[in-house]
Design an enzyme around this catalytic site. Structure first.
Site, PDB file in Angstrom:
ATOM      1  N   SER A  63       0.850  -1.195   0.000  1.00  0.00           N
ATOM      2  CA  SER A  63       0.000   0.000   0.000  1.00  0.00           C
ATOM      3  C   SER A  63       0.881   1.238   0.000  1.00  0.00           C
ATOM      4  O   SER A  63       2.017   1.205   0.481  1.00  0.00           O
ATOM      5  CB  SER A  63      -0.890   0.022   1.240  1.00  0.00           C
ATOM      6  OG  SER A  63      -1.561   1.262   1.368  1.00  0.00           O
ATOM      7  N   TYR A 116      -2.541  -0.373  10.585  1.00  0.00           N
ATOM      8  CA  TYR A 116      -2.552  -0.702   9.151  1.00  0.00           C
ATOM      9  C   TYR A 116      -1.264  -0.226   8.479  1.00  0.00           C
ATOM     10  O   TYR A 116      -0.611  -0.972   7.749  1.00  0.00           O
ATOM     11  CB  TYR A 116      -3.766  -0.053   8.490  1.00  0.00           C
ATOM     12  CG  TYR A 116      -3.897  -0.366   7.007  1.00  0.00           C
ATOM     13  CD1 TYR A 116      -4.460  -1.551   6.581  1.00  0.00           C
ATOM     14  CD2 TYR A 116      -3.473   0.546   6.045  1.00  0.00           C
ATOM     15  CE1 TYR A 116      -4.587  -1.830   5.226  1.00  0.00           C
ATOM     16  CE2 TYR A 116      -3.590   0.275   4.689  1.00  0.00           C
ATOM     17  CZ  TYR A 116      -4.153  -0.918   4.286  1.00  0.00           C
ATOM     18  OH  TYR A 116      -4.274  -1.192   2.961  1.00  0.00           O
TER      19      TYR A 116
END
Length: 679
Positions: A556, A569
């Site tokens: 990501s 995250y």
């Protein structure tokens, strides 16, 4: 245009016959009908032959799979036939007999159908018929089984001369309903489609009864101690351990997809005294050995041997197989023979375990295994009433390296970029993972759709296609045993794994002070730990295969970009990003490339966003949830929303071959987020 009544009857007969494996093997045999239509040019009646064209399968035959020829022109070829030494020229001549546009290319068996004086003709490859055709005293057995109702035709390679032979035999034997073609199969004829079908079935079923009633109980001999099947769980565990190694050996010349079979038919054959001598004789019917190669590789160790002993012996036997195959080629090749296509086995038999079969794709590998099961049935039948005596090795070579067969291979479409590769994609039941699985399958990959949600995995796999293209597996990536089990399913289904995509994930959006230890552990267990476990299992399989491979992490931009309320995250994505670098450094010596993709927020189709992450991120940024995708787009340099297929495109780019020398790379797929530029 209305389908001719004879054609309709032909198609219905073909589908019935082809749907029963007792009658013929996949894509084997051909059927035909003759009838009259009005010539659109002259307005006069014209007699036509409709015959199954080259390729295709009787069970699924449709009208477009038929070649349509003018019967008068086709039969006139007899007058210009240059003789058996030049009979291959007649295949090109069939093109000058075609009627109308479209239709399939005429096959080598067209002469058999056109020259035989009957309205309907069937040529089939039933196991019972081939058993008689390959028996050492097949001619006498045919007489004993059928009397004068079915006539023996000595072996002749398929072609124009065989058509002439059968036509002459029918003319000389008006009482006959068909014939046994030595070493090959059966042909039957009739004045109507129903009569032709009934006669084909009569030949097949009469042969079956004859073999059963007259045959020996144990035609393969007694059971060899130690070669009995292992219990199912142990058998399949050993098969899964061997599969990547065997696939790697079978892919020495070119990559292959594998298929595993441990049916009772196979296991019983592998446990018997006659396994080695019968396997060495090879298959006989041309359809069989073109798929299975001239003979299989047979492991000559008991099933109770250690894995290490079996692997070492397989490697030695594989080297010997390649030498033997090259010698076979050199014994029979002439100056105009096509080049040797590859010396690896298509069939590998492992007593007590089962059969591995290989091909350019899963269907080809599966069908090769089915053909060898046909061959086992043929050998059993022949040995039950006589002894198995397939056609000569020189004749097998003439067909395997036939110029017409080579031309057919050259007409095959160019393989897709990722053909013969096998991928396992985690989190593939929805969103990014599903898009990746779909894109890989479209490029020729066999895909294992892995997901925690069994229903989503099954649905996604079914949407991709049959089990020859995609299978679902249910896996929790935090569970070591479930991951190992998913790879065992993958290698038993396709022979191995070449490409793994670590995509499974979830996301918890909370400020630091609200993030619990449970939140942190769950986030890291699924993505950081899960990716590590999946990559470790993937590396084991890939190293065993010795074919290299690709491991892709869907990381990501959050692994680089520090956003608010995202500690768990963002940290686990940074962990994944560094795993890419660490594994690229470690696995490069094995030809395994490890790369990553860094998407921005992919909202549409995302299970993560639909599961609450979207609402939380929308609240952080103060926008309505339904506008989150557009919000993400506006903060990018390109002002475009990132979709699942964009991430799939990056996976394809990394694995399709043009970036063959790239490893340890992260590709941003974020439409341009300056703060996430890699440095």
């Amino acid at each position: 245009m209305t389908t001719h009544s004879e054609v309709q009857a032909l198609l219905e007969r073909s589908n019935r016959l082809g749907s029963d494996p007792r009658n013929t093997n996949y894509a084997g045999g051909n059927t035909s009908a003759k009838g009259s239509e009005t010539d659109p040019v002259t307005g006069a009646p014209v007699d036509l032959l409709w015959v199954k064209g080259s390729g295709g399968d009787l069970g699924t035959l449709r009208e477009q799979g038929l070649a349509v020829l003018r019967l008068d022109r086709m039969r006139a070829l007899v007058d210009v036939y240059p003789g058996v030494e030049r009979e291959d020229e007649m295949v090109a001549a069939f093109d000058f007999c075609l009627h109308g546009k479209g239709g399939a290319a005429p096959s080598i068996d067209t002469a058999m159908h056109g020259l035989v004086d009957a309205t309907h003709v069937d040529h089939l490859h039933p196991d019972s018929g081939i058993a008689l055709a390959t028996a050492a005293d097949g001619e006498a057995l045919t007489k004993e089984c059928f009397g004068d109702r079915v006539v023996w035709v000595p072996w002749r390679r398929p072609g124009f001369q065989l058509g002439l032979d059968i036509a002459a035999i029918k003319a000389a034997n008006p009482q006959a309903i068909g014939c046994i073609l030595g070493g090959h199969g059966i042909t039957a004829w009739g004045s109507s489609s129903a009569e032709c079908e009934a006669r084909s079935l009569e030949i097949i079923q009469t042969a079956e009864r004859f073999l059963t009633e007259r045959g020996a109980d144990e035609p393969f001999g007694g059971v060899v101690s130690g070669f009995e099947p292992l219990p199912e769980d142990a058998r399949r565990e050993r098969a899964a351990a061997l599969a990547p190694i065997v696939r790697g050996l079978a892919s020495t010349d070119k990559p292959q997809v594998g298929h595993f079979t441990d049916s009772d038919v196979v296991l019983k054959f592998l446990a018997r005294e006659k396994l080695a001598p019968l396997a060495a004789l090879g298959t006989s019917c041309p359809d069989h050995f073109l798929r299975t190669k001239v003979r299989p590789l047979v492991l000559d160790l008991p099933a109770t041997s250690s894995l290490e002993e079996s692997v070492d012996r397989l490697k030695d036997l594989h080297a010997a197989y390649r030498e033997d195959y090259e010698a076979y080629y050199n014994r029979h090749a002439t100056a105009d023979s096509p080049p040797m296509r590859g010396a690896d086995p298509a069939i590998v038999l492992v007593p007590g375990i089962g059969m591995f079969s290989f091909g350019k794709d899963k269907q080809t590998a599966r069908v090769a295994g089915e053909f060898y099961v046909n061959a086992i049935n043929v050998m059993r039948g022949a040995e039950a009433v006589s002894s198995y005596a397939p056609i000569a090795e020189s004749e097998k070579f003439r067909i395997e390296y036939w110029a017409l067969e080579e031309a057919k291979l050259q007409r095959m479409p160019k393989p897709k970029p990722l053909a013969s590769r096998v991928a396992l994609v985690t989190g593939a039941g929805s969103g990014i993972g599903k898009a990746i699985a779909q894109r890989l399958a479209a490029e020729g990959v066999c895909v294992v759709v892995a997901d925690l949600n069994a229903e989503a995995a099954a649905t996604a796999a079914a949407e991709i296609g049959s089990t020859d293209v995609a299978i679902p597996v249910t896996v929790d990536v935090t569970d070591e045993e479930q991951i190992a089990a998913s790879f065992r399913e993958a290698v038993l289904a396709f022979g191995g794994v070449d490409l793994v995509v670590n995509n499974a994930g979830l996301s918890i959006s909370k400020p630091l002070l609200e993030t619990t230890v449970a939140d942190w552990d769950l986030q890291h267990d699924v993505m950081a730990r899960g990716s590590f476990l999946v990559s470790r299992e993937a590396a084991r399989v890939m190293i065993d295969q010795q074919l290299g491979g690709d491991i892709i992490y869907i990381a990501s931009k959050n692994g680089v970009f520090a956003g608010p309320n995202n500690i768990a995250y963002g940290a686990t994505k940074a962990d994944q990003a560094h795993q890419v670098r660490l594994l690229a450094a470690e696995l490069g010596e094995h030809g395994i490339r490890v790369n990553g993709v860094n998407p921005d927020g992919v909202v549409r189709g995302s299970g993560i966003f639909a599961g609450g992450w979207g609402a939380k991120r929308a609240a952080v940024y103060g926008v309505p949830e339904e506008e989150l995708g557009a919000f993400y787009a506006q903060r990018t340099l390109l002002k475009q929303e990132v979709l699942p297929e964009h991430v799939a495109n990056a996976v394809f780019a990394l694995t399709a071959g043009d970036l063959s020398h790239t490893t340890g790379l992260h590709i941003p797929v974020d439409a341009g987020v300056a703060a996430a530029f890699l440095r």
